[in-house]
Every structure is written in structure tokens, then in C-alpha cells.
Design a protein around this motif. Structure first.
Motif, PDB file in Angstrom:
ATOM      1  N   ARG A 368      34.986  51.770  24.546  1.00 39.81           N
ATOM      2  CA  ARG A 368      33.554  52.075  24.587  1.00 39.81           C
ATOM      3  C   ARG A 368      33.091  52.258  26.030  1.00 39.81           C
ATOM      4  O   ARG A 368      33.803  51.867  26.971  1.00 39.81           O
ATOM      5  CB  ARG A 368      32.756  50.966  23.914  1.00 39.81           C
ATOM      6  CG  ARG A 368      32.957  49.577  24.537  1.00 39.81           C
ATOM      7  CD  ARG A 368      32.120  48.564  23.810  1.00 39.81           C
ATOM      8  NE  ARG A 368      32.252  47.231  24.388  1.00 39.81           N
ATOM      9  CZ  ARG A 368      31.523  46.194  23.991  1.00 39.81           C
ATOM     10  NH1 ARG A 368      30.637  46.328  23.025  1.00 39.81           N
ATOM     11  NH2 ARG A 368      31.683  45.004  24.557  1.00 39.81           N
ATOM     12  N   ASN A 474      31.082  36.927  22.858  1.00 40.29           N
ATOM     13  CA  ASN A 474      29.860  37.081  23.656  1.00 40.29           C
ATOM     14  C   ASN A 474      28.559  36.948  22.888  1.00 40.29           C
ATOM     15  O   ASN A 474      27.534  37.477  23.314  1.00 40.29           O
ATOM     16  CB  ASN A 474      29.888  38.438  24.368  1.00 40.29           C
ATOM     17  CG  ASN A 474      30.823  38.420  25.560  1.00 40.29           C
ATOM     18  OD1 ASN A 474      30.814  37.479  26.343  1.00 40.29           O
ATOM     19  ND2 ASN A 474      31.654  39.432  25.684  1.00 40.29           N
ATOM     20  N   TRP A 537      38.652  31.274  30.727  1.00 39.06           N
ATOM     21  CA  TRP A 537      37.840  31.827  31.811  1.00 39.06           C
ATOM     22  C   TRP A 537      36.669  30.869  32.045  1.00 39.06           C
ATOM     23  O   TRP A 537      35.858  30.629  31.158  1.00 39.06           O
ATOM     24  CB  TRP A 537      37.370  33.231  31.449  1.00 39.06           C
ATOM     25  CG  TRP A 537      36.610  33.948  32.511  1.00 39.06           C
ATOM     26  CD1 TRP A 537      35.411  34.578  32.365  1.00 39.06           C
ATOM     27  CD2 TRP A 537      36.992  34.137  33.880  1.00 39.06           C
ATOM     28  NE1 TRP A 537      35.026  35.142  33.553  1.00 39.06           N
ATOM     29  CE2 TRP A 537      35.970  34.871  34.498  1.00 39.06           C
ATOM     30  CE3 TRP A 537      38.091  33.722  34.650  1.00 39.06           C
ATOM     31  CZ2 TRP A 537      36.015  35.225  35.856  1.00 39.06           C
ATOM     32  CZ3 TRP A 537      38.138  34.068  35.991  1.00 39.06           C
ATOM     33  CH2 TRP A 537      37.110  34.812  36.581  1.00 39.06           C
ATOM     34  N   ASP A 540      31.549  33.362  34.415  1.00 37.86           N
ATOM     35  CA  ASP A 540      31.391  34.702  35.000  1.00 37.86           C
ATOM     36  C   ASP A 540      30.894  34.597  36.437  1.00 37.86           C
ATOM     37  O   ASP A 540      30.856  35.590  37.151  1.00 37.86           O
ATOM     38  CB  ASP A 540      30.385  35.529  34.180  1.00 37.86           C
ATOM     39  CG  ASP A 540      31.055  36.193  32.976  1.00 37.86           C
ATOM     40  OD1 ASP A 540      32.292  36.122  32.863  1.00 37.86           O
ATOM     41  OD2 ASP A 540      30.327  36.782  32.147  1.00 37.86           O
TER      42      ASP A 540
HETATM   43  C1  GLA Z   1      32.095  38.578  29.164  1.00 32.87           C
HETATM   44  C2  GLA Z   1      33.219  38.024  30.001  1.00 32.87           C
HETATM   45  C3  GLA Z   1      33.501  38.937  31.169  1.00 32.87           C
HETATM   46  C4  GLA Z   1      33.856  40.322  30.671  1.00 32.87           C
HETATM   47  C5  GLA Z   1      32.723  40.839  29.785  1.00 32.87           C
HETATM   48  C6  GLA Z   1      33.104  42.148  29.138  1.00 32.87           C
HETATM   49  O1  GLA Z   1      30.889  38.488  29.834  1.00 32.87           O
HETATM   50  O2  GLA Z   1      32.923  36.737  30.435  1.00 32.87           O
HETATM   51  O3  GLA Z   1      34.547  38.424  31.966  1.00 32.87           O
HETATM   52  O4  GLA Z   1      35.072  40.285  29.981  1.00 32.87           O
HETATM   53  O5  GLA Z   1      32.381  39.913  28.774  1.00 32.87           O
HETATM   54  O6  GLA Z   1      32.139  42.636  28.298  1.00 32.87           O
END
Ligand code: GLA
Length: 718
Positions: A368, A474, A537, A540
């Protein structure tokens, strides 16, 4: 045996190397808590119990001798059954009535442990377990409380299984774990945060009468809260003092309740949140709760963290990855967002190699151009990737790099073929469907959805041969409801069971593929996820000025090796951190890069290559070492990571702002071998561990505007 049953006093002793947990079956037939704390010899402990008669709580006047059930400590208190404190268990019985008292029926002790079907749970290796069977008076409702003990790691786990032995349905309203503690002279330690600041705020507050705690009702453990918490003595420090710490092996809604009761004792109840939760158990059915882990130490918050770190690496994280080298990744997201294509990836691969990256991750953008469409279909964008992903991966491999791919499997965009075809597959209320970031959450409680996603992912992954998957999520769950379930109170829990099932099937099919989970940064950082993905992760927010405290906050509960941690160009703080500072903070965890190395000079790329090599030399302290937090305050954060055998250590100090008052600092190291001699990279001189830990070393040159990192390595000289 680490678990002992002493039959004359009907007492159970659960021993680890440094702790004892004890309870007994009292005169009412109720499992009554006796003690949790420093390891003690096995003796009759019932003398420390307290009996108050007639506290005005309902008691059984035939056998109860006026003993009020809300005045003694309990192991498995059920609701509306005399103990009016927070309950751990609550049911509507087969006759539609509330309040079931639970009495001891039998028990068994064994080596290893039983699996918890459908849920993540800690390894059976090195474990011993006790199964305590409790039943109601009629004998048609059974609760099995499982205690698992890992002696070496000083960890005890507790979870319950509810069984319906009646003819009709039973409704489970709550199936949490309870740990009662004597007294209330404690502080509560919790990890709070937000998007971009996950677990950054370590909050410590004295307990007060009444109820405190934290929870998530978002469908994920969340950015704001975390299932981990600790109860520690008021005088506990980083290095000494009593700490009881807890963490829940679950990724969905949770609730931690800490109550100081009318007699001044503390009840800890932790489990699945009872918000929108009601699990119907048909006759013969059973319900298993996730497990609550606990550790006790008198070695302060630092030792608490190290207990959990060791345990998580040995007993939670997939063994294949737990202690092995994590590839240094270069991820496309922060530099390119959705603007990626085949040529760009191939160009990047060349410079990725130059900076010492080992794996190239194609993040969002391969199916996308923005976040409005495509989730659910995962159909590769032909204009951007004309040769397809499998060929791209081949070319990346030919360049000597491994290949990684981003997925967000649990969602469908409003603009997707999947949603057009199956609008009934998303979680939504009867009222309206809300798309957040253009997407809705798929109802993974529906096995058909899991099947679809497994097939879709396998089709792509079979072709691609990825060594790494970034598994994102997300959107929280709101307006919960399923088009399918007659039992709407099960949607949240069944969703997370579906996520686990999909993760299980994917990890089984691709056992060598490392999964890094993610949820809008670090919105689902918990033990449930770590069971499938060795690293998560963390946030961000990769600006070192925030990251250092996000990582240190996260380290209260989780080991550095579980934290995805990248060298980037982020400037969330508005400050321009230098390369040293960026490397120093990223090297704390599972290291990688997230920027465009093509725009750097050859020299700058060579410098990054040195960082990659340095990280590989020092990775031992991240993967297997112990973390000692030295200080974390407004203007400075410092910590040392020490290898398991204490022959190697890496100290990091981050000075946030310019300070004229503090041009240098005297820092005392921790965790070294006092008798060993170390070569210190600061001045290339030798010092004994004892000098470094007691006298300390002076670090100068801190009069630096806008932040600075100092990294010192210590290598034992023999
Ligand atoms: C989230 C993740 C990011 C990235 C975006 C992609 O925010 O934390 O690292 O992968 O989605 O849409």
C-alpha cells in the motif's frame, strides 16, 4: 523436593534458592496463606496466623467457630463467600446463583509442570509443581490452583483452572491469582507511559488502605500500562530491601488490584480484567487462566529485575533465539515510511552491508501507499515491486543480507477486499463500525479468521523465505462485539487466544524465522508476546534522550535482549544527539538501524560499520549479561551491563543537558567481581573490581551542550 507437604500441619512449603512460600489447609478446610519471603527452615508456621472472630463477616456457625473469613490470609478467595476483600475468583453457579465457598479436596506434587492449553506459559525445565484441588460444598464446581516453582531462578507461578462438574452452565466472572502478604508497609511500583513514552515512568507510591492498581481494557497490554508491578518495602533501594514482584503471562486485558484491608494486610490480585468478561462453561468444560509469575528478593529492585531477566531468557523466550546472536537489522520505516520500492531496497542493501547491517527489513509500504488500504489482503503493490517479493528477497540474499518483512496480520482496512467480502469478520459493536488509522480489528476469536490469516501469511512467507518478521498491531479494540459469538463476554479473551494460535502456527511452520512483535511502538510489551517473539519493538520514539529512560523503565521487568533498539536520526526532543549517544543507547538492546545510509559519506558509513562490529563484540553482555542500573535522574542516566562470568562489562552514562555545575562525576560501578582486575577503556589502566565498585572512577568532560554519552568497557585481566 522444592515443594513439600507436611501432613500433620497440612502445610505446603514451596522453596526456591532464596525464598519460601507457605500455606496450609486450615480448620475450615480453606487454603490459608502463611508466608512469602526469604527462605526459611521448614517449621510449623501456624503460630503467625491471626484469627479474629466476629468481624461481622458472614461465617459458617457450624464449623466456623465464629472465624471471620475476611480476617485471615487466603490462597484462592472467591467472591461473595464471606471474604469481602477483592476476590480472585467469581462465578455464577449452575443454578444461576452467586457465591461459592471453596474447600480443599486433594492435591498432587510432581516434577515438571502441566501445559496451559492455548496460552503461553513458562518452560517445564527445572520446574516442580503442585496441583491443589478445591471444590464447592455441592461438589459440582472445581477449582484447581497450580503452583509452579523454579528453584534456581527464584520464581513461583500461580494459575487456576475452573471445571464445571454440574449439569448446567457455569459462568466464570473472574479467575485471577491471589497473593496475600502480611502488613502494608510497602510501596507499589508500576510502569506507566504513553505512545512514544512506553514504560518511561516508573511510579512508586506508598500503599494506602483501600485499593490501588492498574489495568488495561484495550484488548492489548497497552502503551499506558503494563502487567508488571512490584510491592516493595518503603526502604527498599535499587540494591537492597524486600521486593515482591509480579508479572502476568498474557497480552490482553489485565487487572492488577492491590488492596490494604481493614487489618492492615495486603492482598494482591492479578489476572484477566473482569471488564466485559464472562466466560460460559458448559457442563464438563474447563477454563484455564494465564499464569502469574512472582519473585521475591531482599536484594532490592535491581535484583528483582535480574531475577525476572534471567527467568524470561531461560523459561519464556523461544529457546532457539534466547541466547543467540540477533541479526543487526536495517529497517525502512523511519527513513522512508510508505515510500519504498524494489530499486530503493536493492540500493539500500548495498549501503546496508557497508554499515555492517546483516538483515534488511521491508517495513510497511509493500502492499500500500498509505495507511488507508490493503490490510487484510496483503497483495503486493506491483507498481512498486514489479518482480514480486520472492524475487526481491532472492536478490537481497544474493547481496549477502538476510531478509525481513513487516506484517500487521490482526487488522483489515476499511478499504480492502477482505472487509468488503467479510464485514462480519471484524470486531465491532452493533451500533457502528469505527475505522481508526483506516482499520478495524479482525475477530481472531473466530477460527475461520485465524485459518485465513495463516493461509495468507504462509502463501507469502513460503515464497519469500524471510529470516525475520516484524509483527505489528496498530489499533486497540474498542466497541467490542463479535458478529459470531452468542457469548459476547468472551470476545476479548478469545481474540487474544486467536492471536496466540496464529503465532503458534506461524512459529511452528517457520521455526528459524525470528519474530519481532510491535504494537504502534511498544504497546504490547509483555510476557505473552515474548513467548513467541524473542524481541519486541520497544517504542516508536527512538530519540536517545527519551529512549534511554524508556529502556531503563522497561528493564524493571524485561531483559535488554528483549528490546528492539535502533540507531536512528529521530529528534523527538528537538535536540541533535550525536552519533556516540545514538549508538550508546541503541546498543543497550537488540541492535539495529533505521535511516537511509545512502546519504552518508563513505567515512560516516565506515564509522557505523565500526559500531556494528563493536556491538557484536559486546553483544554477550546484552544477550547473557546482568544489568545494574546505577542512576536515573533528571540530567543523567547510568547503568552497567556485566557478562554472566563477570569478565566483561560495558558501562554507559547519558548526560542529558548542558551543566556547568557537573563537569565531572564520580561513579561507583556495580556487579563486577571485587577480586578481579579489569582493564578500563577510559584510561587504559587496570583497577580491581573492588576499587571500581567502592571508590568508583571519575568521569570528566561532561560540560557538553545538548547531551553526551560516555561508554566505558571493562575487561578482566588474567
Ligand atoms: C507502527 C510501528 C512502526 C511502523 C509502522 C508502520 O507504528 O511501530 O515501527 O512499523 O507501524 O505502519
Amino acid at each position: 523436593m522444592d515443594i513439600i507437604f507436611e501432613s500433620t500441619t497440612r502445610t505446603f512449603y514451596l522453596n526456591t534458592k532464596n525464598s519460601t512460600y507457605a500455606f496450609f489447609i486450615n480448620e475450615l478446610g480453606v487454603s490459608e496463606h502463611l508466608y512469602y519471603g526469604k527462605r526459611i527452615p521448614q517449621q510449623d508456621l501456624r503460630g503467625i496466623c491471626f484469627r479474629q472472630t466476629y468481624s461481622f463477616a458472614p461465617y459458617d456457625s457450624v464449623v466456623g467457630d465464629r472465624v471471620s473469613p475476611d480476617t485471615f490470609l487466603q490462597e484462592a478467595p472467591s467472591g461473595n463467600a464471606g471474604d469481602s476483600r477483592i476476590c480472585a475468583l467469581s462465578f455464577v453457579d449452575s443454578q444461576g446463583k452467586y457465591g461459592s465457598r471453596l474447600f480443599y479436596a486433594e492435591h498432587s506434587i510432581r516434577e515438571g509442570r502441566e501445559p496451559i492449553v492455548g496460552l503461553p506459559y513458562s518452560s517445564a525445565e527445572g520446574a516442580q509443581s503442585l496441583e491443589l484441588v478445591l471444590r464447592n460444598k455441592r461438589g459440582d464446581l472445581e477449582v484447581r490452583v497450580f503452583y509452579v516453582v523454579w528453584k534456581e531462578e527464584d520464581v513461583v507461578a500461580k494459575h487456576t483452572q475452573v471445571r464445571n462438574l454440574a449439569d448446567g452452565d457455569i459462568r466464570v466472572l473472574k479467575a485471577s491469582a491471589c497473593v496475600d502478604l502480611w502488613g502494608s508497609e510497602y510501596d507499589l511500583v508500576e510502569l506507566y507511559g504513553s505512545y512514544h513514552h512506553e514504560r518511561e515512568f516508573v511510579q512508586r507510591t506508598p500503599l494506602k488502605r483501600g485499593v490501588q492498581g492498574n489495568f488495561s481494557e484495550r484488548g492489548a497490554s497497552g502503551h499506558e500500562s503494563n502487567p508488571f508491578f512490584a510491592v516493595c518495602a518503603h526502604d527498599a533501594t535499587e540494591d537492597r530491601g524486600d521486593v515482591y514482584a509480579f508479572n502476568f503471562v498474557y497480552s490482553g486485558n489485565f487487572k492488577n488490584e492491590i488492596q490494604v484491608d481493614k487489618l492492615g494486610n495486603t492482598r494482591v490480585v492479578s489476572g484477566i480484567s473482569d471488564y466485559a468478561f464472562e466466560h460460559v462453561l458448559p457442563s464438563g468444560g474447563n477454563f484455564c487462566s494465564p499464569e502469574l509469575l512472582m519473585t521475591y528478593t531482599d536484594g532490592g529492585l535491581g535484583q528483582m529485575s535480574r531475577n525476572f531477566h534471567t527467568f524470561i531468557r531461560r523459561k519464556i523466550v523461544p529457546p532457539r533465539f534466547a541466547f543467540s546472536h540477533r541479526p543487526i537489522v536495517l529497517n525502512t520505516w523511519e527513513a522512508f515510511g510508505f515510500e519504498i520500492d524494489e530499486q530503493k531496497i536493492l540500493d539500500l542493501a548495498d549501503s546496508a552491508k557497508e554499515i555492517g547491517a546483516e538483515l534488511l527489513v521491508v517495513d510497511d509500504g509493500w502492499f500500500r501507499n498509505d495507511d488507508a488500504k490493503g490490510l487484510g489482503d496483503f497483495a503486493v503493490c506491483k507498481e512498486k515491486f514489479p518482480s514480486g517479493l520472492a524475487r526481491l528477497s532472492e536478490k537481497v540474499h544474493e547481496k549477502g543480507l538476510m531478509f525481513g518483512l513487516w506484517f500487521e496480520p490482526e487488522m483489515a482496512n476499511g478499504q480492502s477486499e477482505l472487509y468488503a467480502a467479510r464485514p462480519d469478520w471484524v470486531i465491532c459493536s452493533a451500533d457502528a463500525q469505527y475505522f481508526s488509522r483506516g482499520q478495524a480489528v479482525l475477530d481472531l476469536g473466530n477460527p475461520e479468521v485465524v485459518e485465513y490469516l495463516f493461509a495468507k501469511m504462509s502463501e507469502i512467507l513460503d515464497g519469500v523465505g524471510a529470516e525475520y518478521i516484524k509483527w505489528d498491531m496498530n489499533r486497540y479494540i474498542s466497541e467490542v462485539g463479535s458478529s459470531r459469538a452468542a457469548r459476547q463476554g468472551e470476545v476479548f479473551h478469545r481474540y487474544i487466544l486467536g492471536v496466540y494460535e496464529l503465532l503458534r502456527r506461524i512459529t511452528e511452520r517457520y521455526p528459524y524465522t525470528l519474530i519481532e512483535t510491535c504494537a504502534g511502538g511498544g504497546g504490547r510489551f509483555d510476557l505473552g508476546m515474548l513467548y513467541y517473539s524473542p524481541q519486541i519493538w520497544t517504542s516508536d520514539n527512538t530519540d536517545p534522550f527519551s529512549r534511554v529512560n524508556i529502556q531503563l523503565g522497561t528493564s524493571y521487568a524485561y531483559p535488554p535482549s528483549s528490546m528492539g533498539s535502533h540507531f536512528t536520526e529521530a529528534k523527538v526532543s528537538g535536540l541533535d544527539a550525536g552519533k556516540e549517544l545514538r549508538y550508546a543507547t541503541a546498543a543497550f538492546g537488540a541492535y539495529g538501524y533505521e535511516f537511509d545510509p545512502r546519504k552518508l559519506s563513505k567515512g560516516a558509513r565506515a564509522r557505523l560499520r565500526e559500531y556494528s562490529q563493536q556491538y557484536k563484540r559486546e553483544e554477550n553482555v546484552v544477550l547473557r549479561g546482568d544489568l545494574y542500573r546505577i542512576c536515573s535522574c533528571d540530567d543523567v542516566a547510568a547503568y552497567i551491563q556485566v557478562s554472566e562470568d563477570k569478565t566483561q562489562a560495558v558501562f554507559t552514562l547519558v548526560q542529558f543537558f548542558f551543566s556547568t555545575a557537573q563537569q565531572s562525576r564520580l561513579v561507583r560501578m556495580k556487579g563486577l567481581n571485587a577480586d578481579a582486575v579489569y582493564r578500563c577503556s577510559l584510561d587504559n589502566k587496570n583497577y580491581s573490581g573492588s576499587i571500581l565498585m567502592n571508590a568508583g572512577i571519575r568521569i570528566g568532560g561532561l560540560e557538553h551542550r545538548g547531551g553526551k554519552a560516555v561508554r566505558i568497557t571493562f575487561v578482566e585481566q588474567r
